[in-house]
Design a protein around this motif. Structure first.
Motif, PDB file in Angstrom:
ATOM      1  N   LYS A 114       3.474   8.160  11.774  1.00  0.00           N
ATOM      2  CA  LYS A 114       2.834   6.963  11.569  1.00  0.00           C
ATOM      3  C   LYS A 114       3.246   6.152  10.637  1.00  0.00           C
ATOM      4  CE  LYS A 114      -1.083   8.487  13.817  1.00  0.00           C
ATOM      5  NZ  LYS A 114      -2.517   9.177  13.806  1.00  0.00           N
ATOM      6  N   VAL A 115       3.954   6.305   9.458  1.00  0.00           N
ATOM      7  CA  VAL A 115       4.300   5.649   8.426  1.00  0.00           C
ATOM      8  C   VAL A 115       5.669   6.325   7.959  1.00  0.00           C
ATOM      9  CG1 VAL A 115       2.154   4.722   7.689  1.00  0.00           C
ATOM     10  CG2 VAL A 115       3.138   6.966   6.485  1.00  0.00           C
TER      11      VAL A 115
ATOM     12  N   GLU B 108       0.656  -1.066   0.019  1.00  0.00           N
ATOM     13  CA  GLU B 108      -0.144   0.035  -0.071  1.00  0.00           C
ATOM     14  C   GLU B 108       0.562   1.236   0.070  1.00  0.00           C
ATOM     15  OE1 GLU B 108      -3.237  -0.579  -0.555  1.00  0.00           O
ATOM     16  OE2 GLU B 108      -2.994  -2.557  -0.223  1.00  0.00           O
TER      17      GLU B 108
ATOM     18  N   ASP C 116       1.231   1.901   3.585  1.00  0.00           N
ATOM     19  CA  ASP C 116       2.533   1.260   4.435  1.00  0.00           C
ATOM     20  C   ASP C 116       3.550   2.276   4.568  1.00  0.00           C
ATOM     21  OD1 ASP C 116       1.420  -1.281   4.630  1.00  0.00           O
ATOM     22  OD2 ASP C 116       1.919  -1.611   2.723  1.00  0.00           O
TER      23      ASP C 116
ATOM     24  N   VAL D 127      -2.552   8.179   5.323  1.00  0.00           N
ATOM     25  CA  VAL D 127      -2.451   7.416   6.631  1.00  0.00           C
ATOM     26  C   VAL D 127      -3.583   6.764   6.572  1.00  0.00           C
ATOM     27  CG1 VAL D 127      -1.744   7.456   8.781  1.00  0.00           C
ATOM     28  CG2 VAL D 127      -0.208   8.396   7.240  1.00  0.00           C
ATOM     29  N   SER D 128      -4.882   7.628   6.754  1.00  0.00           N
ATOM     30  CA  SER D 128      -6.032   7.117   7.166  1.00  0.00           C
ATOM     31  C   SER D 128      -6.524   5.803   6.452  1.00  0.00           C
ATOM     32  CB  SER D 128      -7.159   8.136   7.309  1.00  0.00           C
ATOM     33  OG  SER D 128      -7.697   8.684   5.989  1.00  0.00           O
ATOM     34  N   LEU D 129      -6.061   6.044   4.898  1.00  0.00           N
ATOM     35  CA  LEU D 129      -6.473   4.853   4.097  1.00  0.00           C
ATOM     36  C   LEU D 129      -5.580   3.641   4.218  1.00  0.00           C
ATOM     37  CD1 LEU D 129      -6.687   6.700   0.759  1.00  0.00           C
ATOM     38  CD2 LEU D 129      -8.633   5.724   1.976  1.00  0.00           C
ATOM     39  N   GLY D 130      -4.435   3.619   5.046  1.00  0.00           N
ATOM     40  CA  GLY D 130      -3.790   2.525   5.316  1.00  0.00           C
ATOM     41  C   GLY D 130      -2.632   2.221   4.695  1.00  0.00           C
TER      42      GLY D 130
END
Length: 182
Positions: A172-173, A100, A149, A144-147
C-alpha cells in the motif's frame, strides 16, 4: 549496551528541535532530524566519539554520503542508508508528498512495541521500535492505517524481511530498508 541512531533529513530541523531517545536495558537509540549534510556530518562525528555502534540514514542519503561520512569516523561505528527495491523505488518516486513518514526499527530489549512521533511543518515521523519481524509487520500495518506516505526500515531488514513487510501491508505504501537488499 548497543548505541544506535536513525538520522533523517528534515528541512528546518536539528537534533535540538527534532529528536527523541528510546532506551531500554539492552539498547540506547536516538532518532533525529538534520537539515543539511554539514549538520549530519557534525552529528555523526559526535556520535562516533560517543561510542555509537550504528547509524542508519534515511533514503535521502546515498552511497556517496555514507562514504563521505565514514571517512570522518575514528571508531568502529557502522553507517548505512535506506534504499529501495526497484518496484518500491518506482512507487516512492511517484509520490506527491513525503510528509507522513513511518520508521520501523527492530531493537534488542524491546518486549512490547514502543511508539514515538516527531512533528513539524515539514515532516511528521512515526517511529515504531519492535522486537522481531512479526511485530515489525504489525507495526507497519498500523503505520499504513495512520496514513503514512512511506516506510523505512532499519538495517535489521534484509531483502527477504523487507519483502515480508511489503507483503504484510499489501504494497500500500513504498517501503525502503537500511539493510542489505542485494
Amino acid at each position: 549496551m548497543f548505541k544506535y541512531a536513525f538520522i533523517e533529513n528534515v528541512p528546518g530541523s536539528s537534533p535540538e528541535t527534532y529528536s527523541f531517545v528510546y532506551e531500554n536495558d539492552e539498547s540506547y537509540s536516538l532518532v533525529t532530524g538534520t537539515s543539511s549534510f554539514e549538520m549530519t556530518e557534525e552529528l555523526a562525528k559526535k556520535l562516533d566519539q560517543e561510542g555509537y555502534d550504528l547509524i542508519d540514514l534515511c533514503g535521502d542519503f546515498d552511497d556517496e554520503a555514507v562514504a563521505k561520512l565514514s571517512k570522518s569516523f575514528t571508531g568502529e561505528m557502522g553507517i548505512t542508508h535506506a534504499d529501495y527495491l526497484p518496484d518500491e523505488l518506482v512507487k516512492i518516486e511517484a509520490l506527491d508528498s513525503l510528509k507522513e513518514y513511518g520508521i520501523v526499527i527492530v531493537m534488542d530489549g524491546v518486549e512490547v512495541t514502543q511508539k514515538f512521533s516527531l512533528k513539524s511543518e515539514e515532516c511528521n515521523t512515526y517511529v515504531r521500535f519492535t522486537k522481531d519481524l512479526d511485530a515489525a509487520k504489525a507495526a507497519a500495518k498500523e503505520l499504513v492505517s495512520l496514513g503514512v506516505d512511506f516506510i523505512e526500515l532499519c538495517s535489521y531488514f534484509d531483502k527477504e524481511k523487507t519483502q515480508a513487510v511489503i507483503g504484510a501491508i499489501e504494497g500500500k505504501v513504498p517501503v525502503g530498508s537500511c539493510g542489505d537488499l542485494a
